[in-house]
Each structure stands twice: as C-alpha cells, then as structure tokens.
Write a protein that holds these residues in place. Structure first.
Motif, PDB file in Angstrom:
ATOM      1  N   GLN A  72       3.684 -14.479  36.185  1.00 37.01           N
ATOM      2  CA  GLN A  72       4.250 -14.866  34.882  1.00 37.01           C
ATOM      3  C   GLN A  72       3.174 -15.477  33.983  1.00 37.01           C
ATOM      4  OE1 GLN A  72       7.247 -17.373  36.648  1.00 37.01           O
ATOM      5  NE2 GLN A  72       8.902 -15.945  36.114  1.00 37.01           N
ATOM      6  N   PHE A  73       2.301 -16.286  34.568  1.00 39.01           N
ATOM      7  CA  PHE A  73       1.190 -16.875  33.820  1.00 39.01           C
ATOM      8  C   PHE A  73       0.327 -15.767  33.215  1.00 39.01           C
ATOM      9  CE2 PHE A  73      -3.134 -19.000  34.055  1.00 39.01           C
ATOM     10  CZ  PHE A  73      -2.926 -19.852  32.981  1.00 39.01           C
ATOM     11  N   VAL A  74       0.015 -14.758  34.009  1.00 36.42           N
ATOM     12  CA  VAL A  74      -0.784 -13.629  33.527  1.00 36.42           C
ATOM     13  C   VAL A  74      -0.029 -12.888  32.421  1.00 36.42           C
ATOM     14  CG1 VAL A  74      -1.613 -11.314  34.184  1.00 36.42           C
ATOM     15  CG2 VAL A  74      -2.256 -13.317  35.539  1.00 36.42           C
ATOM     16  N   GLN A  75       1.287 -12.722  32.563  1.00 36.85           N
ATOM     17  CA  GLN A  75       2.070 -12.044  31.517  1.00 36.85           C
ATOM     18  C   GLN A  75       2.001 -12.796  30.191  1.00 36.85           C
ATOM     19  OE1 GLN A  75       5.926 -11.711  33.385  1.00 36.85           O
ATOM     20  NE2 GLN A  75       5.564  -9.565  33.942  1.00 36.85           N
ATOM     21  N   SER A  83      -2.605 -23.804  38.360  1.00 42.27           N
ATOM     22  CA  SER A  83      -2.861 -23.836  39.801  1.00 42.27           C
ATOM     23  C   SER A  83      -4.058 -22.936  40.118  1.00 42.27           C
ATOM     24  CB  SER A  83      -1.630 -23.338  40.564  1.00 42.27           C
ATOM     25  OG  SER A  83      -1.452 -21.943  40.352  1.00 42.27           O
ATOM     26  N   ARG A  84      -4.601 -23.123  41.308  1.00 43.29           N
ATOM     27  CA  ARG A  84      -5.695 -22.249  41.757  1.00 43.29           C
ATOM     28  C   ARG A  84      -5.239 -20.792  41.760  1.00 43.29           C
ATOM     29  NH1 ARG A  84     -10.200 -24.668  43.927  1.00 43.29           N
ATOM     30  NH2 ARG A  84      -9.990 -26.894  44.315  1.00 43.29           N
ATOM     31  N   GLU A  85      -3.991 -20.562  42.165  1.00 39.78           N
ATOM     32  CA  GLU A  85      -3.458 -19.202  42.209  1.00 39.78           C
ATOM     33  C   GLU A  85      -3.352 -18.600  40.805  1.00 39.78           C
ATOM     34  OE1 GLU A  85      -1.958 -21.873  43.743  1.00 39.78           O
ATOM     35  OE2 GLU A  85      -2.687 -21.398  45.753  1.00 39.78           O
ATOM     36  N   GLN A  86      -2.966 -19.410  39.827  1.00 38.91           N
ATOM     37  CA  GLN A  86      -2.887 -18.919  38.452  1.00 38.91           C
ATOM     38  C   GLN A  86      -4.279 -18.570  37.920  1.00 38.91           C
ATOM     39  OE1 GLN A  86      -0.717 -22.325  36.974  1.00 38.91           O
ATOM     40  NE2 GLN A  86       1.172 -21.130  36.736  1.00 38.91           N
ATOM     41  N   LEU A  87      -5.270 -19.401  38.220  1.00 37.84           N
ATOM     42  CA  LEU A  87      -6.638 -19.113  37.766  1.00 37.84           C
ATOM     43  C   LEU A  87      -7.207 -17.890  38.489  1.00 37.84           C
ATOM     44  CD1 LEU A  87      -8.090 -22.714  37.428  1.00 37.84           C
ATOM     45  CD2 LEU A  87      -7.211 -21.214  35.621  1.00 37.84           C
ATOM     46  N   LYS A  88      -6.875 -17.749  39.760  1.00 37.63           N
ATOM     47  CA  LYS A  88      -7.315 -16.563  40.512  1.00 37.63           C
ATOM     48  C   LYS A  88      -6.678 -15.308  39.922  1.00 37.63           C
ATOM     49  CE  LYS A  88      -9.062 -14.660  44.414  1.00 37.63           C
ATOM     50  NZ  LYS A  88      -9.685 -13.486  43.858  1.00 37.63           N
TER      51      LYS A  88
END
Length: 194
Positions: free
Chosen positions: A28-31, A64-69
């Motif tokens: 969702q962050f990427v979207q 989060s780290r996952e969102q940045l990844k």
C-alpha cells in the motif's frame, strides 16, 4: 506531533505528514508513492520533488524497514528516490565544512539494473561545490557500496552511519576517511523523533 501547514505551502507536504504509515502495508505504501510519482510525471503539480526535505526525512523515519525495502525493490520508485536524494545533496552541502576538501565518491547500490548488478552514482566535492550525477567520468577516491533502503535511511539522517560501517551494511573500497566524513559536509534536517 506534526506542525500545521500554512496556506502557501505545497499540498504534497501536508499529505505526506498526514499519512499513517503504520496502517499501510509495504504494498500500500508503494501504491501511494506510485500515485504521487505518476501525478508528477503527468504534470499535475503533485510530485515527490515538491516534498520539503524535512518532510521527506520525517516520512523515512516513520516508514518501516519493509516499506523502505519495497521502495528499493520497485524500479521506478527506486530511481526516483535515488535521483531526488542526489539532487538535494548540493542544496544541503555546506562549503565551509569542506574547505580544502577535494574528492570523488562512487556509489554502488546493490540489486540494481546497471553494470554488474549495481545502480551507480558519483558525488564530486571540489572547490567548495558538491555535484552528484550518474555520469561516472571521474576516477573515484572512494567507492561506497550499500543497499538503496539503507542509503535512503542514511541520507535522511535516519541511520547511525558509524554502526552501518561497523556492521558491514556499508562497504568501502579506496580511501576510508572521505566515506566516514562525508555526511559531515551536509546540513541534513534531523528526524523529528516521532
């Protein structure tokens, strides 16, 4: 707490400040970022480059780290974030801190599309000026290799640079001193702390 925007400030800053990143999955962050990037590409007047550096620093801190990844794994957003960070380097460069400093840093970002699987940039600090580019015409004094998500955190002051060196997240080839001193030549807004 986020400060309230005044009427003349860009709407993308207010939007970014209100994002509740903890409620967004990495997808969702990427979207959301894809939509902002697309709006910028179409000339709608809402683009990532309109984000104030302070707001960008805050978004990275809250992500989060996952969102940045997820940004690092998305080819278009990866390129947009790298371009944006390198574009801003000269804006935040403090020439007085780099008196008598001349060096070239080559940046290699893992999992890239370029030569040998790396995305590459170069930063030249010379004669009181800082310039960054994908033009790799200069022979580097130092080559720094790291992941894009770690670079985003490091470049926005959201990671302890020394710890990244010690843990091996940042690899240095060539002169070590310019790599260690590099962030000291810039006035990077500090994360807000919450």
């Amino acid at each position: 707490m986020h400060k309230t925007r005044t009427a003349g400030e860009h709407v993308v800053n207010a939007f970014a400040e209100k994002l509740e990143l903890t409620k967004l999955s990495p997808e969702q962050f990427v979207q959301v970022l894809e939509t902002l990037h697309m709006l910028g590409e179409t000339g709608a007047g809402i683009e990532l480059s309109s984000l104030e550096t302070e707001v960008l620093v805050d978004v990275v801190q809250r992500a989060s780290r996952e969102q940045l990844k997820a940004i690092a794994d998305h080819p278009e957003l990866r390129a947009a974030f790298l371009d944006e960070i390198f574009r801003r380097m000269s804006d935040h460069f403090v020439p007085e801190r780099a008196r008598h400093v001349d060096f070239v840093v080559a940046w290699r970002f893992t999992d890239g599309d370029g030569e040998d699987g790396f995305d590459r940039f170069q930063t030249v600090i010379e004669d009181g000026v800082c310039v960054s580019s994908t033009d790799l015409a200069r022979v580097p004094d130092t080559t720094i290799t790291l992941s894009v998500d770690d670079f985003i955190r490091m470049a926005t002051g959201n990671a302890a640079v020394a710890a990244m060196f010690v843990t091996g997240k940042v690899k240095v080839k060539g002169e070590y001193a310019p790599a260690v001193r590099f962030s000291g030549y810039f006035d990077i807004p500090k994360p807000s702390g919450g």
